[in-house]
Design an enzyme around this catalytic site. Structure first.
Site, mmCIF file in Angstrom:
data_model
loop_
_atom_site.group_PDB
_atom_site.id
_atom_site.type_symbol
_atom_site.label_atom_id
_atom_site.label_comp_id
_atom_site.label_asym_id
_atom_site.label_seq_id
_atom_site.Cartn_x
_atom_site.Cartn_y
_atom_site.Cartn_z
ATOM 1 N N ASN A 9 0.688 -1.284 -0.056
ATOM 2 C CA ASN A 9 0.110 -0.009 -0.123
ATOM 3 C C ASN A 9 0.872 1.098 -0.134
ATOM 4 O OD1 ASN A 9 -1.857 2.235 0.621
ATOM 5 N ND2 ASN A 9 -2.127 1.310 2.566
ATOM 6 N N TRP A 10 0.917 1.963 -1.218
ATOM 7 C CA TRP A 10 1.956 2.939 -1.180
ATOM 8 C C TRP A 10 1.334 4.339 -0.531
ATOM 9 C CZ3 TRP A 10 3.552 3.064 -7.233
ATOM 10 C CH2 TRP A 10 4.380 2.028 -7.380
ATOM 11 N N HIS A 95 -9.173 1.283 5.216
ATOM 12 C CA HIS A 95 -7.988 1.387 5.995
ATOM 13 C C HIS A 95 -8.087 2.221 7.010
ATOM 14 C CE1 HIS A 95 -3.757 2.646 6.572
ATOM 15 N NE2 HIS A 95 -3.610 1.476 6.004
ATOM 16 N N GLU A 167 -4.929 -5.110 10.825
ATOM 17 C CA GLU A 167 -3.888 -4.082 10.706
ATOM 18 C C GLU A 167 -4.251 -3.174 12.265
ATOM 19 O OE1 GLU A 167 -2.055 -2.750 7.068
ATOM 20 O OE2 GLU A 167 -3.881 -1.536 7.289
ATOM 21 N N GLY A 173 2.806 2.105 10.716
ATOM 22 C CA GLY A 173 3.995 3.235 10.625
ATOM 23 C C GLY A 173 4.733 3.646 11.894
ATOM 24 N N SER A 213 3.760 -2.229 10.166
ATOM 25 C CA SER A 213 5.403 -2.401 10.441
ATOM 26 C C SER A 213 5.894 -3.665 9.869
ATOM 27 C CB SER A 213 5.667 -1.898 11.730
ATOM 28 O OG SER A 213 5.305 -0.674 11.966
ATOM 29 N N GLY A 234 2.902 -1.288 4.242
ATOM 30 C CA GLY A 234 2.892 0.378 3.899
ATOM 31 C C GLY A 234 4.208 0.734 3.426
ATOM 32 N N GLY A 235 5.067 1.331 4.557
ATOM 33 C CA GLY A 235 6.413 1.907 4.113
ATOM 34 C C GLY A 235 7.189 1.146 3.616
#
Ligand code: PGA
Length: 249
Positions: A9-10, A95, A167, A173, A213, A234-235
């Site tokens: 997921n950008w 999300h 999540e 994050g 994470s 994500g990151g």
């Protein structure tokens, strides 16, 4: 046997040029990765570039959000049909950042899930508790409300086409991952809810991804849990090399 899914997921990162460079780097690194479904969710403006760049690879492209109506006077919104036409195969729904910052509710999430399914997209429905909710021992209550709300009134056949992502908000994050055991416990609870709402067979087939994470150095431990069917990243999905090593866990 549930086929694993590794999804990136950008969020609000990457231009079209950055998207093309990313896929040029990612494609060769995952060319032999047939053990899982690979999904990348760029922002709307980079979807077409991503679809084009992913042609001839096994990577499918997802959107990060959508509206539930097919069209109409909804300034700034995008419909499921538009995403499908752009070449998307899936869409992330509810999300926690949508819930936290943009007023996403379970009722809207449910409308979006239904509209995505009707259009032929795979909904990737997200659920997860905040830190205060976990510390207040409300995790199960929150997961139950979000799960039941999100899949309300789906037929069993429709339910078989969704992917769930657990999540925990406190792990997104923050560099704080849920331990594999904590994640597995939540997944098991969600699977029980699915069995009660649909059938044990459907629940057994439901793919539940963990997100929060996820990194190249913790994916192996997470995937070692039978309850964990993949990851929503994500990151660490923003760098092709890091995402590829998560895909190739
Ligand atoms: P993170 O994000 O991997 O950066 O924690 C996960 C997500 O929000 O889907």
């Amino acid at each position: 046997m549930r086929r694993p899914v590794i999804a990136g997921n950008w969020k609000m990162y990457k231009t079209q040029a950055e998207t093309r460079a990313y896929f040029a780097a990612l494609a060769p690194l995952v060319a032999g990765s047939t053990h899982c479904d690979i999904v990348v969710a760029p922002p709307f403006t980079a979807l077409a570039a991503a679809v084009e760049a992913a042609k001839g690879t096994s990577i499918s492209i997802a959107a990060q959000n959508m509206h539930w109506e097919t069209e109409g006077a909804f300034t700034g919104e995008i419909s499921a049909g538009m995403l499908l036409e752009a070449g998307c195969r899936a869409v992330i729904i509810a999300h926690s950042e949508r819930r936290q910052f943009f007023g996403e509710t379970d009722e809207r999430a449910n409308k979006k899930v239904k509209a995505a399914l009707a259009a032929g997209l795979t909904p990737l429905l997200c659920v997860g508790e905040s830190l205060a909710e976990r510390e207040g021992k409300k995790t199960e209550e929150v997961l139950e409300r979000q799960f039941r709300g999100g899949v309300a009134a789906l037929t069993s056949a429709e339910f078989s086409r969704i992917i769930l992502a657990y999540e925990p908000v406190w792990a997104i994050g923050t560099g704080r991952t849920a331990t594999p055991e904590m994640a597995a416990e939540a997944h098991q609870f969600l699977r029980q809810l699915a069995a009660a709402a649909f059938t044990p067979e459907r629940a057994d087939m439901l793919r539940i991804l963990y997100g929060g994470s996820v990194k190249p150095d913790n994916i192996k431990g997470l995937m070692a849990q039978v309850e964990i069917d993949g990851a929503l990243v994500g990151g660490a999905s923003l760098k092709a090399e890091a995402f590829a090593s998560i895909v190739n866990f």
